[in-house]
Scaffold this motif. Structure first.
Motif, PDB file in Angstrom:
ATOM      1  N   UNK A  28      39.911  42.599  31.021  1.00 26.81           N
ATOM      2  CA  UNK A  28      39.778  41.163  31.285  1.00 26.81           C
ATOM      3  C   UNK A  28      38.942  40.895  32.524  1.00 26.81           C
ATOM      4  N   UNK A  29      39.224  41.588  33.604  1.00 22.20           N
ATOM      5  CA  UNK A  29      38.496  41.355  34.850  1.00 22.20           C
ATOM      6  C   UNK A  29      37.004  41.608  34.679  1.00 22.20           C
ATOM      7  N   UNK A  30      36.673  42.750  34.108  1.00 24.76           N
ATOM      8  CA  UNK A  30      35.260  43.128  33.963  1.00 24.76           C
ATOM      9  C   UNK A  30      34.518  42.213  33.003  1.00 24.76           C
ATOM     10  N   UNK A  31      35.111  41.920  31.881  1.00 28.60           N
ATOM     11  CA  UNK A  31      34.398  41.176  30.842  1.00 28.60           C
ATOM     12  C   UNK A  31      34.408  39.667  31.066  1.00 28.60           C
ATOM     13  N   UNK A  32      35.559  39.118  31.393  1.00 26.17           N
ATOM     14  CA  UNK A  32      35.678  37.660  31.415  1.00 26.17           C
ATOM     15  C   UNK A  32      35.451  37.041  32.798  1.00 26.17           C
ATOM     16  N   UNK A  33      35.719  37.793  33.859  1.00 27.51           N
ATOM     17  CA  UNK A  33      35.524  37.249  35.191  1.00 27.51           C
ATOM     18  C   UNK A  33      34.204  37.717  35.790  1.00 27.51           C
ATOM     19  N   UNK A  34      34.012  39.024  35.874  1.00 22.39           N
ATOM     20  CA  UNK A  34      32.792  39.558  36.475  1.00 22.39           C
ATOM     21  C   UNK A  34      31.561  39.183  35.666  1.00 22.39           C
ATOM     22  N   UNK A  35      31.633  39.281  34.344  1.00 23.92           N
ATOM     23  CA  UNK A  35      30.487  38.939  33.497  1.00 23.92           C
ATOM     24  C   UNK A  35      30.405  37.457  33.151  1.00 23.92           C
ATOM     25  N   UNK A  36      31.414  36.708  33.488  1.00 23.62           N
ATOM     26  CA  UNK A  36      31.365  35.255  33.314  1.00 23.62           C
ATOM     27  C   UNK A  36      31.689  34.731  31.936  1.00 23.62           C
TER      28      UNK A  36
END
Length: 261
Positions: free
Chosen positions: A84-92
């Motif tokens: 979740x962090x990498x895909x939805x937050x970091x990548x927007x």
């Protein structure tokens, strides 16, 4: 009914996509079976050197492991939020999710669905039947409903803990490795809780209640009457921790300000 309809539509599309690459699907099945076999072999190796582990027999340990696989398989199939962090937050990608008229957590659950993980549940049931037959367990007609209740409770405990961890990303968008660490801790729930010291037992019961995913509900079917109170707390703990997770998620979404540039 709208959410139910959307759920089954997503599921139908997911199955169609997976059937386009049947070789990959078969490889995933084999890899899951190998992973489960390694854990089972570990239990067998341990009991190759001792007949009892703090009063628990080999077949009882195997039964607990089989039960653990069922709620864990449901969690892996419907709450696959490891990235979740990498895909939805970091990548927007969270920006895209929030433009749709469906609850954001529900969308992400559907997007990250992995129905092939359900195979682990079937394997778990087979292991339980094998161990139960060796233990000569006597079951009643209502035990099926209790089993379903315990399994759903265990699934929601897992979902509650890991969704709560995912919400940390709303306050800190830095890459974090807390998910793998928590996954390793969760594995302690597949073994009898009384083999650990008092501090670990407290943590696995009340703070990170992974003991309710495996050993506590299994104790009911194994006739361990001293654990019955904990066993029937399983669905309650599932509802409480999942409710906390949804609350934290909604708070985090309100704080979210977009990916920026």
């Amino acid at each position: 009914m709208f959410y139910v309809s959307v759920f089954f539509q997503y599921m139908a599309q997911y199955i169609k996509t997976k059937l386009q690459y049947r070789a990959d699907l078969f490889v995933e099945f084999i890899s899951d079976l190998m992973f489960q076999a390694v854990n089972l072999i570990f239990i067998l190796v341990v009991f190759g050197h001792t007949k009892l582990l703090n009063g628990w027999t080999r077949d009882e340990m195997i039964f607990i492991y089989g039960f653990f696989l069922v709620p864990f398989a449901l969690f892996g199939a419907f709450f696959n939020i490891w990235d979740f962090n990498e895909r939805y937050i970091v990548r927007g990608e969270m920006d895209r999710v929030l433009t749709r008229p469906v609850h954001s957590l529900f969308q992400i659950v559907l997007e990250r669905m992995e129905l092939e993980s359900l195979l682990g549940g079937i394997t778990g049931i087979i292991i339980m039947v094998y161990a139960g037959s060796r233990l000569h367990l006597e079951l009643h007609w209502y035990d099926l409903f209790i089993f379903i209740l315990f399994v759903l409770g265990g699934m929601f405990i897992y979902a509650g803990v890991f969704i709560s961890l995912a919400t940390v990303s709303f306050w800190s968008d830095a890459r974090s490795s807390i998910m793998p660490m928590m996954y390793n801790i969760s594995n302690y729930g597949r073994y009898p809780i009384d083999i650990y010291n008092r501090i670990i037992r407290y943590i696995l019961t009340w703070l990170l209640p992974f003991a309710f995913v495996g050993v506590y509900p299994s104790a009911y079917f194994l006739g361990k009457k001293e654990w019955y109170g904990y066993a029937f707390l399983t669905p309650v703990m599932g509802l409480v921790f999942f409710a906390i997770a949804v609350f934290l998620w909604n708070k985090g979404v309100k704080r979210y300000r977009g990916a920026g540039n």
